[in-house]
Write an enzyme that holds these catalytic residues in place. Structure first.
Site, PDB file in Angstrom:
ATOM      1  N   CYS A 123       0.833  -1.215   0.000  1.00 32.94           N
ATOM      2  CA  CYS A 123       0.000   0.000   0.000  1.00 32.94           C
ATOM      3  C   CYS A 123       0.863   1.259   0.000  1.00 32.94           C
ATOM      4  O   CYS A 123       1.235   1.763   1.069  1.00 32.94           O
ATOM      5  CB  CYS A 123      -0.902   0.013   1.222  1.00 32.94           C
ATOM      6  SG  CYS A 123      -1.944  -1.433   1.380  1.00 32.94           S
ATOM      7  N   GLU A 126      -1.734   6.728  -3.261  1.00 33.63           N
ATOM      8  CA  GLU A 126      -2.905   7.386  -2.664  1.00 33.63           C
ATOM      9  C   GLU A 126      -3.681   8.106  -3.762  1.00 33.63           C
ATOM     10  O   GLU A 126      -3.135   8.327  -4.854  1.00 33.63           O
ATOM     11  CB  GLU A 126      -2.447   8.387  -1.594  1.00 33.63           C
ATOM     12  CG  GLU A 126      -1.680   7.679  -0.482  1.00 33.63           C
ATOM     13  CD  GLU A 126      -1.317   8.588   0.673  1.00 33.63           C
ATOM     14  OE1 GLU A 126      -1.450   9.824   0.541  1.00 33.63           O
ATOM     15  OE2 GLU A 126      -0.905   8.042   1.707  1.00 33.63           O
ATOM     16  N   SER A 131       2.649   8.963  -8.754  1.00 31.37           N
ATOM     17  CA  SER A 131       4.060   9.072  -9.131  1.00 31.37           C
ATOM     18  C   SER A 131       4.872   9.796  -8.058  1.00 31.37           C
ATOM     19  O   SER A 131       6.031   9.453  -7.823  1.00 31.37           O
ATOM     20  CB  SER A 131       4.189   9.818 -10.465  1.00 31.37           C
ATOM     21  OG  SER A 131       3.524   9.093 -11.475  1.00 31.37           O
ATOM     22  N   HIS A 337      -3.927 -12.149 -35.793  1.00 30.61           N
ATOM     23  CA  HIS A 337      -5.119 -13.000 -35.737  1.00 30.61           C
ATOM     24  C   HIS A 337      -6.302 -12.382 -36.491  1.00 30.61           C
ATOM     25  O   HIS A 337      -7.391 -12.963 -36.506  1.00 30.61           O
ATOM     26  CB  HIS A 337      -5.553 -13.217 -34.279  1.00 30.61           C
ATOM     27  CG  HIS A 337      -4.774 -14.265 -33.540  1.00 30.61           C
ATOM     28  ND1 HIS A 337      -3.496 -14.066 -33.091  1.00 30.61           N
ATOM     29  CD2 HIS A 337      -5.102 -15.534 -33.170  1.00 30.61           C
ATOM     30  CE1 HIS A 337      -3.066 -15.159 -32.463  1.00 30.61           C
ATOM     31  NE2 HIS A 337      -4.019 -16.057 -32.507  1.00 30.61           N
ATOM     32  N   GLU A 362       3.737   0.099 -10.645  1.00 28.38           N
ATOM     33  CA  GLU A 362       5.091  -0.063 -10.077  1.00 28.38           C
ATOM     34  C   GLU A 362       6.023   1.055 -10.562  1.00 28.38           C
ATOM     35  O   GLU A 362       7.211   0.849 -10.774  1.00 28.38           O
ATOM     36  CB  GLU A 362       5.659  -1.452 -10.389  1.00 28.38           C
ATOM     37  CG  GLU A 362       4.667  -2.544 -10.029  1.00 28.38           C
ATOM     38  CD  GLU A 362       5.197  -3.643  -9.148  1.00 28.38           C
ATOM     39  OE1 GLU A 362       6.405  -3.790  -9.062  1.00 28.38           O
ATOM     40  OE2 GLU A 362       4.363  -4.344  -8.543  1.00 28.38           O
ATOM     41  N   GLU A 366       7.095   6.585 -17.680  1.00 30.24           N
ATOM     42  CA  GLU A 366       7.687   7.933 -17.642  1.00 30.24           C
ATOM     43  C   GLU A 366       8.573   8.070 -16.402  1.00 30.24           C
ATOM     44  O   GLU A 366       9.686   8.611 -16.477  1.00 30.24           O
ATOM     45  CB  GLU A 366       6.596   9.018 -17.625  1.00 30.24           C
ATOM     46  CG  GLU A 366       5.824   9.178 -18.931  1.00 30.24           C
ATOM     47  CD  GLU A 366       4.774   8.097 -19.155  1.00 30.24           C
ATOM     48  OE1 GLU A 366       4.370   7.439 -18.177  1.00 30.24           O
ATOM     49  OE2 GLU A 366       4.370   7.896 -20.312  1.00 30.24           O
ATOM     50  N   ARG A 374      17.949  10.651 -14.038  1.00 22.76           N
ATOM     51  CA  ARG A 374      18.563  11.156 -12.804  1.00 22.76           C
ATOM     52  C   ARG A 374      19.914  10.466 -12.588  1.00 22.76           C
ATOM     53  O   ARG A 374      20.903  11.109 -12.218  1.00 22.76           O
ATOM     54  CB  ARG A 374      17.625  10.870 -11.639  1.00 22.76           C
ATOM     55  CG  ARG A 374      17.827  11.783 -10.455  1.00 22.76           C
ATOM     56  CD  ARG A 374      16.904  11.398  -9.319  1.00 22.76           C
ATOM     57  NE  ARG A 374      15.534  11.840  -9.491  1.00 22.76           N
ATOM     58  CZ  ARG A 374      14.462  11.177  -9.042  1.00 22.76           C
ATOM     59  NH1 ARG A 374      14.591  10.028  -8.423  1.00 22.76           N
ATOM     60  NH2 ARG A 374      13.254  11.668  -9.224  1.00 22.76           N
TER      61      ARG A 374
HETATM   62  C1  LIG Z   1      -4.584  -2.130 -11.738  1.00 26.44           C
HETATM   63  C2  LIG Z   1      -3.665  -1.343 -10.867  1.00 26.44           C
HETATM   64  C3  LIG Z   1      -3.093  -1.958  -9.748  1.00 26.44           C
HETATM   65  C4  LIG Z   1      -2.251  -1.220  -8.908  1.00 26.44           C
HETATM   66  N1  LIG Z   1      -1.751  -1.830  -7.768  1.00 26.44           N
HETATM   67  C5  LIG Z   1      -1.096  -1.078  -6.847  1.00 26.44           C
HETATM   68  C6  LIG Z   1      -0.728  -1.646  -5.569  1.00 26.44           C
HETATM   69  O1  LIG Z   1      -0.950  -2.839  -5.305  1.00 26.44           O
HETATM   70  N2  LIG Z   1      -0.134  -0.838  -4.652  1.00 26.44           N
HETATM   71  C7  LIG Z   1       0.132   0.483  -4.898  1.00 26.44           C
HETATM   72  O2  LIG Z   1       0.691   1.137  -4.029  1.00 26.44           O
HETATM   73  N3  LIG Z   1      -0.209   1.044  -6.102  1.00 26.44           N
HETATM   74  C8  LIG Z   1      -0.817   0.304  -7.061  1.00 26.44           C
HETATM   75  N4  LIG Z   1      -1.192   0.865  -8.273  1.00 26.44           N
HETATM   76  C9  LIG Z   1      -0.953   2.292  -8.488  1.00 26.44           C
HETATM   77  C10 LIG Z   1       0.090   2.606  -9.543  1.00 26.44           C
HETATM   78  O3  LIG Z   1       1.378   2.294  -9.073  1.00 26.44           O
HETATM   79  C11 LIG Z   1      -0.083   4.087  -9.926  1.00 26.44           C
HETATM   80  O4  LIG Z   1      -1.284   4.178 -10.667  1.00 26.44           O
HETATM   81  C12 LIG Z   1       1.082   4.641 -10.707  1.00 26.44           C
HETATM   82  O5  LIG Z   1       2.229   4.730  -9.899  1.00 26.44           O
HETATM   83  C13 LIG Z   1       0.792   6.034 -11.303  1.00 26.44           C
HETATM   84  O6  LIG Z   1       0.259   6.898 -10.360  1.00 26.44           O
HETATM   85  P1  LIG Z   1      -1.080   7.730 -10.737  1.00 26.44           P
HETATM   86  O7  LIG Z   1      -2.088   6.752 -11.225  1.00 26.44           O
HETATM   87  O8  LIG Z   1      -1.424   8.569  -9.572  1.00 26.44           O
HETATM   88  O9  LIG Z   1      -0.641   8.635 -11.971  1.00 26.44           O
HETATM   89  P2  LIG Z   1      -0.010  10.130 -11.898  1.00 26.44           P
HETATM   90  O10 LIG Z   1       1.135  10.123 -10.963  1.00 26.44           O
HETATM   91  O11 LIG Z   1      -1.105  11.086 -11.652  1.00 26.44           O
HETATM   92  O12 LIG Z   1       0.521  10.303 -13.380  1.00 26.44           O
HETATM   93  C14 LIG Z   1      -0.302  10.743 -14.468  1.00 26.44           C
HETATM   94  C15 LIG Z   1       0.586  10.818 -15.707  1.00 26.44           C
HETATM   95  O13 LIG Z   1       1.627  11.801 -15.517  1.00 26.44           O
HETATM   96  C16 LIG Z   1       2.880  11.203 -15.715  1.00 26.44           C
HETATM   97  N5  LIG Z   1       3.856  11.829 -14.798  1.00 26.44           N
HETATM   98  C17 LIG Z   1       3.723  12.078 -13.478  1.00 26.44           C
HETATM   99  N6  LIG Z   1       4.817  12.655 -12.986  1.00 26.44           N
HETATM  100  C18 LIG Z   1       5.690  12.785 -14.008  1.00 26.44           C
HETATM  101  C19 LIG Z   1       7.011  13.323 -14.146  1.00 26.44           C
HETATM  102  N7  LIG Z   1       7.694  13.818 -13.097  1.00 26.44           N
HETATM  103  N8  LIG Z   1       7.582  13.310 -15.368  1.00 26.44           N
HETATM  104  C20 LIG Z   1       6.937  12.784 -16.447  1.00 26.44           C
HETATM  105  N9  LIG Z   1       5.691  12.253 -16.372  1.00 26.44           N
HETATM  106  C21 LIG Z   1       5.081  12.256 -15.175  1.00 26.44           C
HETATM  107  C22 LIG Z   1       2.689   9.730 -15.407  1.00 26.44           C
HETATM  108  O14 LIG Z   1       3.684   8.925 -16.006  1.00 26.44           O
HETATM  109  C23 LIG Z   1       1.306   9.509 -16.000  1.00 26.44           C
HETATM  110  O15 LIG Z   1       1.421   9.305 -17.384  1.00 26.44           O
HETATM  111  C24 LIG Z   1      -1.975   0.127  -9.183  1.00 26.44           C
HETATM  112  C25 LIG Z   1      -2.530   0.734 -10.317  1.00 26.44           C
HETATM  113  C26 LIG Z   1      -3.358   0.021 -11.153  1.00 26.44           C
HETATM  114  C27 LIG Z   1      -3.974   0.690 -12.353  1.00 26.44           C
END
Ligand SMILES: Cc1cc2nc3c(=O)[nH]c(=O)nc-3n(C[C@H](O)[C@H](O)[C@H](O)COP(=O)(O)OP(=O)(O)OC[C@H]3O[C@@H](n4cnc5c(N)ncnc54)[C@H](O)[C@@H]3O)c2cc1C
Length: 380
Positions: A123, A126, A131, A337, A362, A366, A374
């Site tokens: 977990c 949030e 990201s 296919h 994970e 990006e 970095r």
């Molecule tokens: C099916 C599923 C299962 C998941 N399971 C887990 C889990 O078990 N535990 C857990 O903790 N999380 C889990 N996640 C969460 C997942 O890790 C996040 O969705 C992911 O890290 C992206 O965060 P966000 O959705 O808030 O996107 P955001 O952070 O809002 O990003 C939106 C877009 O902006 C881009 N972006 C953001 N910051 C930057 C930057 N600095 N430079 C360039 N591009 C940027 C991103 O790449 C993305 O394209 C899961 C997600 C899904 C969909």
């Protein structure tokens, strides 16, 4: 440098591929359609040592390497990437307790986790912090021998079904250094779950929000010192990224195998479609992409096994490259296919849907580029 697998590694891969063929593949489409989380199958995989692959043996772990794990997750994903990916998340959680937990925490939690009598979820994410997880807002406030947790986690794989939640929460000031890690059992009062998310793929495992409302957790459930939580979460993700890449590789390999078989049967213009050189070249490119992906994934896994200073960068590179290549290959297999690829019974569209999310979670691809850049540019 040796590019051949040892006899032991070949046997591990064969064991996992055999399990995938017998216990996972025959049910994968049905689980996808019925949104069934196959807990009994996960427990059977645990019985073969696949729930605590790189956990030490004194608590029931398999004591294997990250390279072994990459072999296992690729092989399991030949059956179903969504099932294999959940097993990877459980492995990450078990490793956190093994690597950073106290002797008491290791002996309290790990024997049940290695056999998956206790299933765990990770977990971090949030609603407002994905990201930029270093700015997460869930709070853990010390109250005598306990901490009181308030906040919400989003997108948590296995939520509701899991018995344990490895939770990153803020115990200190702003930023990554104010975060600590806690083990929160499912039955703790104040812990609740959102509805199961409706999603594009990964239907064989639930994704739900996890809510904390005055959740009292014993201080003995804090892993490591206060302020270590973000470092722990990121270290676990190095391995998780290799595993999720391996899951893309296995899914894409299965899709490629399906395309090869289909092209030998399907006829167009009076010939098998495998006779068209344009399509032969496409197959050649798909197979080459996957072989390059596999080779680099093994390179990155070896770097993590060797605790190389380049490991985090290599894990990010592998996650970015392999999950992109895997998705493209699976999508091409669907194209080969024709219209039938779009029908669920052929099993390719499911793989495309499952692999799409590997480019997002994970750490998005990006964010993988952010990590790589970095490392290249230093702190400039
Ligand atoms: C099916 C599923 C299962 C998941 N399971 C887990 C889990 O078990 N535990 C857990 O903790 N999380 C889990 N996640 C969460 C997942 O890790 C996040 O969705 C992911 O890290 C992206 O965060 P966000 O959705 O808030 O996107 P955001 O952070 O809002 O990003 C939106 C877009 O902006 C881009 N972006 C953001 N910051 C930057 C930057 N600095 N430079 C360039 N591009 C940027 C991103 O790449 C993305 O394209 C899961 C997600 C899904 C969909």
């Amino acid at each position: 440098m040796d590019f051949e697998l040892s006899d032991e590694q070949a046997a591990i891969r064969e064991m996992a591929a055999g399990f995938a063929a017998e216990a996972i593949a025959p049910h994968a489409l049905e689980w996808d359609q019925n949104k069934h989380f196959p807990i009994d199958t996960l427990k059977a995989a645990a019985g073969l040592g696949m729930a605590a692959i790189y956990v030490r043996e004194d608590v029931g772990g398999s004591g294997l390497t990250r390279l072994d794990a990459a072999l296992i997750f690729e092989a399991l994903s030949l059956g179903c990437p969504a099932v294999a990916s959940f097993l990877s998340i459980h492995n990450m959680c078990a490793w956190i307790i093994d690597a950073y937990g106290s002797p008491e925490q290791r002996s309290q939690w790990l024997p049940a986790m290695t056999g998956m009598e206790m299933i765990a979820s990770y977990c971090l994410t949030e609603p407002g912090h994905g990201s930029d997880a270093g700015n997460l807002a869930t709070r853990a406030v010390r109250d005598g021998d306990h901490y009181i947790l308030n906040g919400q986690k989003q997108f948590i794989s296995g939520a509701g079904a899991s018995d344990l939640y490895i939770v990153m929460a803020r115990t200190g000031g702003e930023g990554p250094k104010g975060i600590s890690t806690f083990i929160v059992p499912k039955d703790t009062p104040g812990l609740s779950f959102g509805a199961s998310e409706k999603k594009m793929g990964w239907h064989a495992q639930p994704t739900r929000a996890v809510m904390f409302e005055n959740v009292r957790v014993p201080a003995a459930n804090r892993i490591a010192e206060e302020g270590q939580g973000f470092r722990i979460a990121m270290a676990a993700l190095d391995g998780g990224r290799l595993n999720i890449a391996a899951c893309s590789l296995g899914g894409a390999q299965a899709a490629l195998d399906k395309a090869i078989a289909y092209m030998g049967e399907r006829k167009a213009f009076g010939r098998k479609i495998s006779d068209f050189q344009a399509l032969q070249f496409r197959l050649a490119d798909m197979a080459t992409e996957l072989e390059v992906a596999r080779t680099f994934l093994w390179r990155a896994a070896s770097a993590l096994d060797a605790k190389s200073p380049e490991a985090t960068r290599f894990c990010a590179m592998a996650k970015r490259f392999v999950t992109d290549a895997g998705f493209e290959v699976a999508n091409q297999a669907l194209q080969l296919h024709g219209g039938y690829g779009y029908l669920s019974e052929y099993g390719v569209e499911k793989i495309v849907r499952d692999l799409r999310v590997h480019q997002i979670l994970e750490g998005t691809n990006e964010i993988m580029r952010v990590i790589i850049a970095r490392a290249l540019l230093g702190s400039r």
